[in-house]
Design an enzyme around this catalytic site. Structure first.
Site, PDB file in Angstrom:
ATOM      1  N   ASN A  33       0.837  -1.190   0.000  1.00 44.06           N
ATOM      2  CA  ASN A  33       0.000   0.000   0.000  1.00 44.06           C
ATOM      3  C   ASN A  33       0.881   1.253   0.000  1.00 44.06           C
ATOM      4  OD1 ASN A  33       0.592  -0.868   2.653  1.00 44.06           O
ATOM      5  ND2 ASN A  33      -1.171   0.150   3.537  1.00 44.06           N
TER       6      ASN A  33
ATOM      7  N   GLU B 266       0.272   5.121   0.702  1.00 49.03           N
ATOM      8  CA  GLU B 266      -0.665   6.150   1.162  1.00 49.03           C
ATOM      9  C   GLU B 266      -0.184   7.545   0.749  1.00 49.03           C
ATOM     10  OE1 GLU B 266      -1.205   5.354   5.354  1.00 49.03           O
ATOM     11  OE2 GLU B 266      -2.337   3.519   4.922  1.00 49.03           O
TER      12      GLU B 266
ATOM     13  N   CYS C  33      -4.051   0.635  -2.541  1.00 53.91           N
ATOM     14  CA  CYS C  33      -3.965  -0.633  -1.812  1.00 53.91           C
ATOM     15  C   CYS C  33      -2.870  -1.531  -2.401  1.00 53.91           C
ATOM     16  CB  CYS C  33      -5.289  -1.392  -1.886  1.00 53.91           C
ATOM     17  SG  CYS C  33      -6.596  -0.711  -0.849  1.00 53.91           S
TER      18      CYS C  33
ATOM     19  N   GLU D  45      -3.000  -4.664  -3.169  1.00 50.46           N
ATOM     20  CA  GLU D  45      -3.485  -5.541  -4.245  1.00 50.46           C
ATOM     21  C   GLU D  45      -3.489  -4.792  -5.583  1.00 50.46           C
ATOM     22  OE1 GLU D  45      -4.838  -4.921  -1.359  1.00 50.46           O
ATOM     23  OE2 GLU D  45      -5.825  -6.670  -0.485  1.00 50.46           O
TER      24      GLU D  45
ATOM     25  N   CYS E 131     -10.297  -5.162   0.276  1.00 53.86           N
ATOM     26  CA  CYS E 131     -11.513  -4.335   0.278  1.00 53.86           C
ATOM     27  C   CYS E 131     -12.340  -4.669  -0.975  1.00 53.86           C
ATOM     28  CB  CYS E 131     -11.152  -2.858   0.325  1.00 53.86           C
ATOM     29  SG  CYS E 131     -10.455  -2.206  -1.211  1.00 53.86           S
TER      30      CYS E 131
ATOM     31  N   CYS F  33     -10.823  -3.619  -4.319  1.00 54.78           N
ATOM     32  CA  CYS F  33      -9.722  -4.483  -4.772  1.00 54.78           C
ATOM     33  C   CYS F  33     -10.246  -5.818  -5.268  1.00 54.78           C
ATOM     34  CB  CYS F  33      -8.689  -4.681  -3.660  1.00 54.78           C
ATOM     35  SG  CYS F  33      -7.588  -3.253  -3.532  1.00 54.78           S
TER      36      CYS F  33
HETATM   37  N1  THU Z   1      -5.120  -1.917   2.629  1.00 55.35           N
HETATM   38  C1  THU Z   1      -4.544  -2.633   1.621  1.00 55.35           C
HETATM   39  O1  THU Z   1      -3.571  -2.184   0.996  1.00 55.35           O
HETATM   40  N2  THU Z   1      -5.063  -3.844   1.314  1.00 55.35           N
HETATM   41  C2  THU Z   1      -6.035  -4.468   2.028  1.00 55.35           C
HETATM   42  O2  THU Z   1      -6.369  -5.608   1.726  1.00 55.35           O
HETATM   43  C3  THU Z   1      -6.703  -3.761   3.122  1.00 55.35           C
HETATM   44  C4  THU Z   1      -6.284  -2.364   3.365  1.00 55.35           C
HETATM   45  C5  THU Z   1      -4.512  -0.626   2.997  1.00 55.35           C
HETATM   46  C6  THU Z   1      -5.232   0.616   2.617  1.00 55.35           C
HETATM   47  C7  THU Z   1      -4.671   1.603   3.622  1.00 55.35           C
HETATM   48  O3  THU Z   1      -3.410   2.070   3.158  1.00 55.35           O
HETATM   49  C8  THU Z   1      -4.418   0.752   4.862  1.00 55.35           C
HETATM   50  O4  THU Z   1      -4.376  -0.578   4.415  1.00 55.35           O
HETATM   51  C9  THU Z   1      -5.472   0.910   5.935  1.00 55.35           C
HETATM   52  O5  THU Z   1      -6.735   0.729   5.453  1.00 55.35           O
END
Ligand code: THU
Length: 134
Positions: free
Chosen positions: A43, A45, A54, A56, A85, A88
């Site tokens: 991920n 951010e 994300c 994925e 999520c 994704c």
């Molecule tokens: N996140 C992912 O990258 N993949 C997931 O399967 C669940 C959530 C990330 C998004 C955000 O950067 C952090 O986790 C918190 O939600």
């Protein structure tokens, strides 16, 4: 654990180590195999929160950029009960069969080996006129 899952778990853990998650402090790594190659993502951010990506989605982008389009198996690694999520899951379904093995794991190695259809039983798919499009 089978060899592919072992390899994907290691790649997802390594990617998770590079996650840029200073806002949530929730690093996630994802790895997939497609066309015999492993692609990974973490991920990423952003200070403008909705611009975050994300793990994925990052792994899928790496796969497509690498010239592959069929996900054969995928592993996602995050703390606790980290499941992909909804957005994704839809992105994954663009490139995977409903039966595609999708494993969610903790960094400590606790795993749940499921299939894409367990997470997303009814993905949106573009309909053709012959399918009775709405
Ligand atoms: N996140 C992912 O990258 N993949 C997931 O399967 C669940 C959530 C990330 C998004 C955000 O950067 C952090 O986790 C918190 O939600």
């Amino acid at each position: 654990m089978d060899e592919v899952t072992k390899k994907l778990f290691a790649a997802a853990c390594a990617a998770r180590g590079n996650a840029h998650a200073p806002y949530s402090n929730f690093p996630v790594g994802a790895a997939l195999v497609a066309g015999g190659k492993v692609y990974r993502g973490c991920n990423v951010e952003n200070a403008a929160y909705p611009q975050g990506l994300c793990a994925e989605a990052a792994a899928i982008a790496a796969m497509v950029a690498g010239g592959a389009t069929r996900i054969e198996a995928m592993v996602v690694v995050g703390d606790g009960d980290c499941v992909p999520c909804g957005g994704c899951l839809q992105k994954i379904s663009e490139f995977a069969d409903a039966e595609m093995p999708l494993t969610v794991a903790t960094p400590e190695g606790k795993m749940r080996r499921l299939r894409l259809r367990d997470f997303l039983p009814l993905p949106f798919a573009k309909q053709t006129e012959a399918d009775g499009a709405c």
